[in-house]
Design a protein around this motif. Structure first.
Motif, PDB file in Angstrom:
ATOM      1  N   SER A 255       0.850  -1.183   0.000  1.00  0.00           N
ATOM      2  CA  SER A 255       0.000   0.000   0.000  1.00  0.00           C
ATOM      3  C   SER A 255       0.886   1.233   0.000  1.00  0.00           C
ATOM      4  N   MET A 256       0.232   2.399   0.032  1.00  0.00           N
ATOM      5  CA  MET A 256       1.004   3.643   0.046  1.00  0.00           C
ATOM      6  C   MET A 256       1.729   3.817   1.371  1.00  0.00           C
ATOM      7  N   ASN A 257       1.233   3.221   2.434  1.00  0.00           N
ATOM      8  CA  ASN A 257       1.899   3.251   3.734  1.00  0.00           C
ATOM      9  C   ASN A 257       2.417   1.845   4.016  1.00  0.00           C
ATOM     10  N   ASP A 258       3.487   1.455   3.320  1.00  0.00           N
ATOM     11  CA  ASP A 258       3.958   0.079   3.352  1.00  0.00           C
ATOM     12  C   ASP A 258       4.764  -0.190   4.616  1.00  0.00           C
ATOM     13  N   ASN A 259       4.498  -1.329   5.245  1.00  0.00           N
ATOM     14  CA  ASN A 259       5.234  -1.754   6.428  1.00  0.00           C
ATOM     15  C   ASN A 259       6.012  -3.032   6.127  1.00  0.00           C
ATOM     16  N   SER A 260       6.510  -3.176   4.898  1.00  0.00           N
ATOM     17  CA  SER A 260       7.231  -4.373   4.493  1.00  0.00           C
ATOM     18  C   SER A 260       8.532  -4.497   5.286  1.00  0.00           C
ATOM     19  N   GLU A 261       9.007  -5.721   5.347  1.00  0.00           N
ATOM     20  CA  GLU A 261      10.267  -5.976   6.019  1.00  0.00           C
ATOM     21  C   GLU A 261      11.424  -5.753   5.047  1.00  0.00           C
ATOM     22  N   ILE A 262      12.579  -5.465   5.600  1.00  0.00           N
ATOM     23  CA  ILE A 262      13.771  -5.267   4.781  1.00  0.00           C
ATOM     24  C   ILE A 262      14.169  -6.604   4.168  1.00  0.00           C
ATOM     25  N   PRO A 263      14.481  -6.638   2.872  1.00  0.00           N
ATOM     26  CA  PRO A 263      14.902  -7.887   2.235  1.00  0.00           C
ATOM     27  C   PRO A 263      16.107  -8.490   2.955  1.00  0.00           C
ATOM     28  N   GLU A 264      16.208  -9.795   2.885  1.00  0.00           N
ATOM     29  CA  GLU A 264      17.241 -10.513   3.639  1.00  0.00           C
ATOM     30  C   GLU A 264      18.647 -10.057   3.277  1.00  0.00           C
ATOM     31  N   HIS A 265      18.884  -9.792   1.977  1.00  0.00           N
ATOM     32  CA  HIS A 265      20.241  -9.446   1.570  1.00  0.00           C
ATOM     33  C   HIS A 265      20.650  -8.038   1.994  1.00  0.00           C
ATOM     34  N   LEU A 266      19.695  -7.250   2.563  1.00  0.00           N
ATOM     35  CA  LEU A 266      20.004  -5.891   3.005  1.00  0.00           C
ATOM     36  C   LEU A 266      19.940  -5.743   4.527  1.00  0.00           C
ATOM     37  N   GLN A 267      19.614  -6.809   5.227  1.00  0.00           N
ATOM     38  CA  GLN A 267      19.441  -6.702   6.686  1.00  0.00           C
ATOM     39  C   GLN A 267      20.760  -6.391   7.388  1.00  0.00           C
ATOM     40  N   ASP A 268      21.849  -7.011   6.936  1.00  0.00           N
ATOM     41  CA  ASP A 268      23.147  -6.722   7.556  1.00  0.00           C
ATOM     42  C   ASP A 268      23.551  -5.273   7.318  1.00  0.00           C
ATOM     43  N   LEU A 269      23.331  -4.783   6.089  1.00  0.00           N
ATOM     44  CA  LEU A 269      23.639  -3.383   5.777  1.00  0.00           C
ATOM     45  C   LEU A 269      22.794  -2.456   6.646  1.00  0.00           C
ATOM     46  N   TYR A 270      21.546  -2.806   6.848  1.00  0.00           N
ATOM     47  CA  TYR A 270      20.671  -1.976   7.685  1.00  0.00           C
ATOM     48  C   TYR A 270      21.182  -1.923   9.124  1.00  0.00           C
ATOM     49  N   GLN A 271      21.528  -3.073   9.663  1.00  0.00           N
ATOM     50  CA  GLN A 271      21.994  -3.117  11.047  1.00  0.00           C
ATOM     51  C   GLN A 271      23.269  -2.286  11.226  1.00  0.00           C
ATOM     52  N   ARG A 272      24.204  -2.403  10.290  1.00  0.00           N
ATOM     53  CA  ARG A 272      25.458  -1.663  10.396  1.00  0.00           C
ATOM     54  C   ARG A 272      25.249  -0.165  10.194  1.00  0.00           C
ATOM     55  N   SER A 273      24.257   0.194   9.379  1.00  0.00           N
ATOM     56  CA  SER A 273      24.017   1.614   9.085  1.00  0.00           C
ATOM     57  C   SER A 273      23.199   2.298  10.163  1.00  0.00           C
ATOM     58  N   CYS A 274      22.576   1.538  11.047  1.00  0.00           N
ATOM     59  CA  CYS A 274      21.722   2.130  12.082  1.00  0.00           C
ATOM     60  C   CYS A 274      22.513   2.706  13.250  1.00  0.00           C
ATOM     61  N   LEU A 275      23.800   2.407  13.314  1.00  0.00           N
ATOM     62  CA  LEU A 275      24.604   2.896  14.435  1.00  0.00           C
ATOM     63  C   LEU A 275      24.605   4.424  14.449  1.00  0.00           C
ATOM     64  N   GLY A 276      24.232   4.997  15.545  1.00  0.00           N
ATOM     65  CA  GLY A 276      24.229   6.450  15.684  1.00  0.00           C
ATOM     66  C   GLY A 276      22.976   7.122  15.167  1.00  0.00           C
ATOM     67  N   LEU A 277      21.992   6.370  14.662  1.00  0.00           N
ATOM     68  CA  LEU A 277      20.768   6.974  14.136  1.00  0.00           C
ATOM     69  C   LEU A 277      19.655   6.917  15.177  1.00  0.00           C
ATOM     70  N   ASP A 278      18.798   7.951  15.184  1.00  0.00           N
ATOM     71  CA  ASP A 278      17.646   7.905  16.093  1.00  0.00           C
ATOM     72  C   ASP A 278      16.523   7.103  15.434  1.00  0.00           C
ATOM     73  N   GLU A 279      15.396   6.968  16.128  1.00  0.00           N
ATOM     74  CA  GLU A 279      14.301   6.122  15.650  1.00  0.00           C
ATOM     75  C   GLU A 279      13.733   6.621  14.319  1.00  0.00           C
ATOM     76  N   TYR A 280      13.570   7.936  14.195  1.00  0.00           N
ATOM     77  CA  TYR A 280      13.033   8.499  12.956  1.00  0.00           C
ATOM     78  C   TYR A 280      13.981   8.236  11.793  1.00  0.00           C
ATOM     79  N   GLN A 281      15.271   8.414  12.002  1.00  0.00           N
ATOM     80  CA  GLN A 281      16.254   8.200  10.938  1.00  0.00           C
ATOM     81  C   GLN A 281      16.307   6.719  10.543  1.00  0.00           C
ATOM     82  N   ARG A 282      16.167   5.811  11.522  1.00  0.00           N
ATOM     83  CA  ARG A 282      16.168   4.387  11.208  1.00  0.00           C
ATOM     84  C   ARG A 282      14.959   4.022  10.351  1.00  0.00           C
ATOM     85  N   ALA A 283      13.812   4.651  10.658  1.00  0.00           N
ATOM     86  CA  ALA A 283      12.611   4.382   9.861  1.00  0.00           C
ATOM     87  C   ALA A 283      12.789   4.870   8.427  1.00  0.00           C
TER      88      ALA A 283
END
Length: 323
Positions: A255-283
């Protein structure tokens, strides 16, 4: 003008056929009979072809067969609709019978008599006497003076955001209209070249939801604000008959307000990139990775290609080692 032939051998136009420059409830109207059905026809010299409405066609007891599908253009820029060329159809005007190949389209008037019919039969209009002349017949008419733009209501349908359709999958996607839809039923005609898409019937207040079918072995991307269809106003939506076919593809829905999960091949990149980010920036990061998941390779052989730029490698006098 020469024209290419379709796969069934029929000639197709090189450009959309112009069906009308100005719609009106008006002007020059005469009684005619099509396949024995009495209707009123509007004489429109701005129309290249003669056509009847889809409602009239459905009401005919003896329906001519459909020969080919065409694109018909109405008033304004990019106002196009799908029309159909019919087999030989009987038209009766004041006891004169004509055999013509008519078009069918989503128009408000019962019938438009266009320039093709007028030219072929040397028909003329006498505005001084308010009469339509064809062969030895004179058909009187009462001109109406109040003209109004009365074109078929059409609205472009676009994607609200970038999204990828995985290989061998069906994606149901909520889209957005260019302007608010009226409280009427609409038929959405798909306009996507990279995938298959289904025609959809919706009520005016519903959010346009379209189904995109990717039959290929690679994911296909729909970009934000990409035009994916046109909504045409229709009279009513009839209930469907029969059983629905069983789906053989995995179906995704977004939908236009999608709550999909991050694809498996990008989950590690997401975890490493979240360091130092607040909740809004992580979203925001999560939504960015989901929207552009197709840009990242999912495995070592998922290289992809880029064809927008060509370049040459100068090897001098050296000959190729392998071809």
């Amino acid at each position: 003008m020469s024209a290419p032939r379709s796969k069934d051998g029929l000639k197709e136009t090189e450009r959309p056929l112009v069906i009308r420059q100005l719609e009106s409830s008006s002007m020059i109207e005469i009684p005619v009979s099509v396949q024995g059905k009495q209707i009123n026809a509007i004489i429109v010299t701005a129309s290249e072809v003669t056509l009847i409405s889809d409602r009239v066609y459905r009401a005919l007891e003896t329906k001519p067969g459909i020969k080919a599908e065409f694109t018909l253009r109405g008033a304004g820029r990019e106002m196009e609709m799908i029309g159909y060329l019919l087999d030989t159809t009987s038209i009766d005007i004041d006891s004169l019978e004509f055999k013509e190949n008519l078009y069918v389209a989503l128009i408000e008037d019962d019938m438009l008599i266009g320039l093709d019919f007028m030219t072929k039969h040397k028909a003329t209009l006498n505005m001084k006497e308010n009469s339509f002349h064809i062969q030895d017949k004179v058909v009187p008419f009462e001109p109406k003076t109040e003209a109004s733009v009365h074109a078929v209501s059409t609205v472009r349908i676009r994607t609200a955001r970038r999204v990828s359709v995985p290989a061998r999958s069906v994606l149901q996607l909520q889209c957005v209209p260019d302007q608010p839809l009226e409280d009427k039923p609409y038929l959405i005609q798909p306009e996507v070249r990279t995938m298959f898409a289904c025609r959809v019937c919706i009520e005016g207040k519903q959010v346009p939801t379209m189904a995109f079918i990717n039959l290929s072995d690679r994911k296909v991307t729909l970009f934000k604000n990409q035009r994916v269809g046109t909504a045409y106003e229709v009279d009513e939506i009839l209930p469907e008959d029969g059983n629905k076919p069983e789906a053989t593809f995995r179906t995704l829905q977004t939908s236009m307000n999608d709550n999909s999960e991050i694809p498996e091949h990008l989950q590690d990149l997401y975890q490493r990139s979240c360091l130092g980010l607040d909740e809004y920036q992580r979203a925001e990061l999560k939504q960015l990775l989901i929207s552009y998941a197709d840009v990242f390779s999912s495995h070592e052989f998922d290289i992809g290609n880029f064809r927008a730029i060509e370049h040459a490698i100068d090897t001098g006098d050296a000959r190729p080692i392998k071809q």
